[in-house]
Motif scaffolding. Structure first.
Motif, mmCIF file in Angstrom:
data_model
loop_
_atom_site.group_PDB
_atom_site.id
_atom_site.type_symbol
_atom_site.label_atom_id
_atom_site.label_comp_id
_atom_site.label_asym_id
_atom_site.label_seq_id
_atom_site.Cartn_x
_atom_site.Cartn_y
_atom_site.Cartn_z
ATOM 1 N N ALA A 33 -4.588 -5.283 -8.132
ATOM 2 C CA ALA A 33 -5.358 -4.286 -7.369
ATOM 3 C C ALA A 33 -6.851 -4.337 -7.705
ATOM 4 N N VAL A 34 -7.194 -4.621 -8.964
ATOM 5 C CA VAL A 34 -8.609 -4.626 -9.339
ATOM 6 C C VAL A 34 -9.299 -5.882 -8.792
ATOM 7 N N GLU A 35 -8.661 -7.031 -8.980
ATOM 8 C CA GLU A 35 -9.220 -8.272 -8.433
ATOM 9 C C GLU A 35 -9.368 -8.163 -6.918
ATOM 10 N N ARG A 36 -8.385 -7.531 -6.314
ATOM 11 C CA ARG A 36 -8.399 -7.390 -4.854
ATOM 12 C C ARG A 36 -9.592 -6.579 -4.350
ATOM 13 N N LEU A 37 -10.104 -5.662 -5.174
ATOM 14 C CA LEU A 37 -11.261 -4.878 -4.715
ATOM 15 C C LEU A 37 -12.404 -5.822 -4.371
ATOM 16 N N ARG A 38 -12.644 -6.811 -5.247
ATOM 17 C CA ARG A 38 -13.731 -7.780 -5.014
ATOM 18 C C ARG A 38 -13.406 -8.682 -3.832
ATOM 19 N N ILE A 39 -12.163 -9.202 -3.837
ATOM 20 C CA ILE A 39 -11.779 -10.158 -2.794
ATOM 21 C C ILE A 39 -11.841 -9.483 -1.424
ATOM 22 N N GLN A 40 -11.337 -8.267 -1.363
ATOM 23 C CA GLN A 40 -11.310 -7.567 -0.076
ATOM 24 C C GLN A 40 -12.706 -7.090 0.331
ATOM 25 N N GLU A 41 -13.566 -6.806 -0.630
ATOM 26 C CA GLU A 41 -14.948 -6.444 -0.281
ATOM 27 C C GLU A 41 -15.647 -7.642 0.368
ATOM 28 N N GLY A 42 -15.482 -8.818 -0.243
ATOM 29 C CA GLY A 42 -16.109 -10.035 0.300
ATOM 30 C C GLY A 42 -15.521 -10.397 1.655
ATOM 31 N N THR A 43 -14.214 -10.248 1.794
ATOM 32 C CA THR A 43 -13.562 -10.597 3.060
ATOM 33 C C THR A 43 -14.007 -9.640 4.160
ATOM 34 N N ALA A 44 -14.025 -8.351 3.818
ATOM 35 C CA ALA A 44 -14.381 -7.336 4.816
ATOM 36 C C ALA A 44 -15.869 -7.338 5.144
#
Ligand code: GLA
Length: 734
Positions: free
Chosen positions: A557-568
């Motif tokens: 969930a924490v790694e995803r915050l960065r990945i999803q911020e960049g994707t979005a």
């Protein structure tokens, strides 16, 4: 009409074109006798078209003379619309050839144009689309008079959504065969405004991290030569004025509708002029153009925003949701899926899958996806790719039986394929070793112990399609996860002629597109999720064939915050594959609350990636609540406007983003406290995107607030005490 043509703007400017969207203008000028195509302007909308002074054609060393040949300096400073190689413009060029005499120089000058309503399709390629009411197009035909090579520059203006797209078609109108060794799709020349570049970098399980780099003199590029858009760099580049925030500042962005090798580059030259280009990577590219033949280069989507990055993001989201993503699920809520990859890896059978499905269906999960390992002798990741025959030792009773059983539980069924690959240890390879991409006589480089199929070959492509279509026809399969788990190396095809070997990279990508297009046509009801070792092919090209893409193999969930911020930053949340997985997380070993994992996955397509029969009972008990949350909020998440409030990547402590409905009557903000800090009782969050006049109620709280209070004075979030704690803030108009 949003495209106008003006004649004889000044003594030197014989023609100009003005392209207008609601908030932006783009202006091109045709200069002088030789009909050079100059870039005059891109930016905030202009009322007037009189921009003759901008091209500096009366200033030394910019001055063109009558035929421009006795003052080469002109070419090296003039803002070009489509710069060509080798005649005196030493900045990054967009087109390069090799003639039969081995020469490379050319110049693309105006010969004619046409303006039409709507947008033509690009042969064999994914591209954005629009009706005659939604967009209009300008095609400028340029020619190199020496070789007869022509370039048709296509611009499409989507007036209401503030988008201009560009692509290039190269036509050999000459008498001799030429080889196209470089063809970019877009170029943007302008004066430097103290720009910094924004790009997305990454690695496996760490895709699309946002990077900001000052644009100094010299060149800064991002690129892929891996045969796919890649984990490492992303086919996106933007330049922004220094200090640009989510709300303020100017941003020029380019995104490439292509899934293979690419290059995006920004250059600051000797005159402090900026050139930004994007296109197919020239490395390994050489396309034979016989007289009369054409090459269609892919499309670049351009956004200009003078209201910061937030506006750029929302423009991309709206555009891709309405003018790129297609098919049955374009505007629909996706079924909540459970995927068995992280649950079982290769160790599964019919019984295990049915046990997972049974438990999942009781909790409200709507689809079971059977991941890698169901076919041929695929007991691990070293073999059997290409043998798309159900392994009935694992799937006892056969695929149809399994699918029917899952359907009986009220669930849909989905399946995983990796159609573009061939394992050296497979029946397919034993029968057709020449079907793999390879350099004859050289031991091929394996990655995950597999080779890539030569999809430039008609026989390979047809066989591949049939082998997966046969499976899809054999049972009620309603979802496909289309994976691609390695990069291209050892470029060589057993059938391409020597002088066309440089076409393989691009022909491979065209093959992938054709396969997916055929699948879409034969199985229009399918929900397709593209994937590439996680998110190595998360690009607009693939979005044309699947409404969602698996964002990353990292489900923490924490790694995803960065990945999803960049994707979005570019792509709508409706396209972002996101699942709740088990802990300790399989990629980073972190333990986060099940609740937070759910909040983070809500920002995407939502699903589970765990063995629901084995997770702790208290986690399992939370699933029906998460399922209900998904159904309650997904319309808003899928269709709303995205606002970034705080970035954990920037502040190191907490993350916050929100979606606001188009009518501003509802909003959902997600707050995640990644790391707690001592002595913070609450954090003040300034909400965004609300209607300042409207009064909002916050779910679970007393009282109401006006939008302007929540945006200007803010909202206090009490410290949730502890790390990795999340909270949803749901607002509805009171
Ligand atoms: C890739 C995908 C995973 C999974 C595996 C199966 O890594 O990203 O989700 O499907 O392949 O081999």
């Amino acid at each position: 009409m949003s495209i106008a043509c003006y004649e004889n703007l000044s003594e030197n400017i014989v023609k100009s074109f003005k392209l207008d969207t609601k908030n932006t203008s783009y202006v091109i000028g045709v200069v002088d006798e030789e009909q050079f195509l100059g870039h005059m302007y891109y930016g905030a909308r202009l009322n007037d078209y009189h921009l003759a002074h901008i091209l500096r054609i009366n200033e030394a060393p910019f001055v063109p003379t009558k035929n421009n040949r006795d003052r080469g300096s002109f070419l090296d400073s003039f803002p070009m619309e489509y710069p060509a190689h080798g005649l005196g413009d030493y900045r990054e060029d967009c087109i390069r050839i090799e003639t039969k005499t081995g020469n490379m120089g050319l110049s693309m000058n105006y010969i004619s144009h046409k303006i039409t309503s709507g947008k033509p399709a690009l042969a064999g390629l994914p591209a954005t689309f629009g009706t005659e009411d939604e967009c209009s197009s300008l095609e400028i035909l340029c020619e190199d008079s020496h070789t007869g090579l022509q370039a048709a520059l296509l611009y499409t203006v989507f007036e209401d959504v503030d988008i201009i797209t560009r692509s290039v078609r190269v036509i050999n109108a000459g008498k001799d065969t030429v080889y196209l060794t470089k063809v970019f799709s877009a170029c943007l020349d302008m004066d430097n405004k103290d720009f910094e570049a924004i790009s997305l970098h990454g690695s496996w399980a760490r895709e699309r991290c946002i990077q900001k780099t000052p644009v100094g003199h010299g060149k800064f590029s991002v690129e892929s030569t891996r045969g796919k858009s890649s984990h490492q760099d992303h086919p996106f580049m933007a330049i922004q004025t220094k200090g640009t925030t989510q709300e303020c500042g100017e941003v020029y962005a380019m995104n490439f509708v292509y899934s293979g090798n690419f290059k995006a580059m920004v250059q600051n030259d000797q005159f402090d002029q900026i050139r930004m280009v994007m296109g197919i990577h020239p490395d390994g590219f050489k396309w034979k153009l016989n007289p009369g033949s054409e090459f269609q280069a892919p499309e670049v989507v351009m956004v200009y925003s003078d209201e910061g990055l937030g506006k750029m993001t929302r423009t991309f989201h709206d555009f891709y949701r309405n003018h790129l993503i297609r098919g049955e699920y374009k505007d629909k809520k996706r079924p909540i899926l459970i995927n068995n990859w992280e649950a079982t890896y290769f160790d599964f059978n019919t019984e295990k899958l049915i046990a997972i499905a049974k438990q999942a269906s009781e909790l409200g999960i709507e689809m079971l996806v059977m991941d890698d390992g169901w076919f041929g002798n695929r007991c691990d990741d070293n073999r059997a790719l290409g043998d798309w025959i159900v392994n009935e030792e694992k799937i006892s009773g056969g695929l149809k039986y399994l699918v029917d059983e899952v359907n009986k539980l009220g669930m849909k069924f989905g399946i995983w394929f990796e159609p573009e690959m061939i394992s050296p240890d497979s029946d397919l390879y034993r029968a057709h070793p020449d079907w793999a991409i390879a350099i004859p006589g050289r031991v091929g480089t394996r990655s995950r112990n597999q080779y890539v199929l030569d999809l430039s070959r008609r026989d390979v492509l047809d066989y591949t399609y049939e082998s997966i279509a046969k499976i899809l026809r054999s049972a009620n399969i309603e979802y496909v996860k289309w994976d691609m788990n390695r990069e291209l190396t050892d470029l060589g095809s057993a059938v391409l002629p020597t002088d066309q070997m440089g076409e393989l990279y691009h022909r491979y990508v065209l093959g992938v597109y054709e396969l997916q297009d055929r699948m879409m046509k034969e199985f229009p009801y399918l929900l397709v999720e593209n994937c590439s070792g996680g998110g190595a092919r998360f690009d607009p090209g693939m979005l044309y064939y699947s409404p969602q893409i698996w964002s990353s193999d990292d489900t923490d969930a924490v790694e995803r915050l960065r990945i999803q911020e960049g994707t979005a930053l570019i792509y709508p949340l409706s396209a972002m594959g996101a699942h709740v997985s088990d802990c300790p997380n399989h990629t980073v070993g972190r333990v986060t609350p099940f609740e937070t994992r759910g909040y983070v996955a809500l920002a995407g397509t939502f699903g589970y990636e765990l063995d629901v029969t084995k997770i702790p009972a208290e986690d399992r008990a939370m699933i029906p609540e998460q399922v209900a949350m998904y159904h309650k909020y997904n319309d808003l998440v899928r269709e709303g406007d995205y606002y970034r409030i705080a970035s954990y990547s920037e502040n190191n402590y907490y993350d916050c983003y929100g979606v606001v409905s188009k009518d501003k009557k509802e909003a959902l903000f997600t707050f995640v406290q990644v790391i707690n800090r001592a002595n913070y009782h609450s954090r003040r969050i300034f909400l965004k995107g609300l209607d300042p006049e409207k009064r909002y109620a916050i779910e679970g709280e007393e009282g109401t607030y006006t939008g302007d209070v929540l945006m200007k004075a803010g909202y206090l979030i009490q410290n949730p005490w502890g790390d990795f704690k999340g909270r949803l803030i749901h607002l509805t108009e009171a």
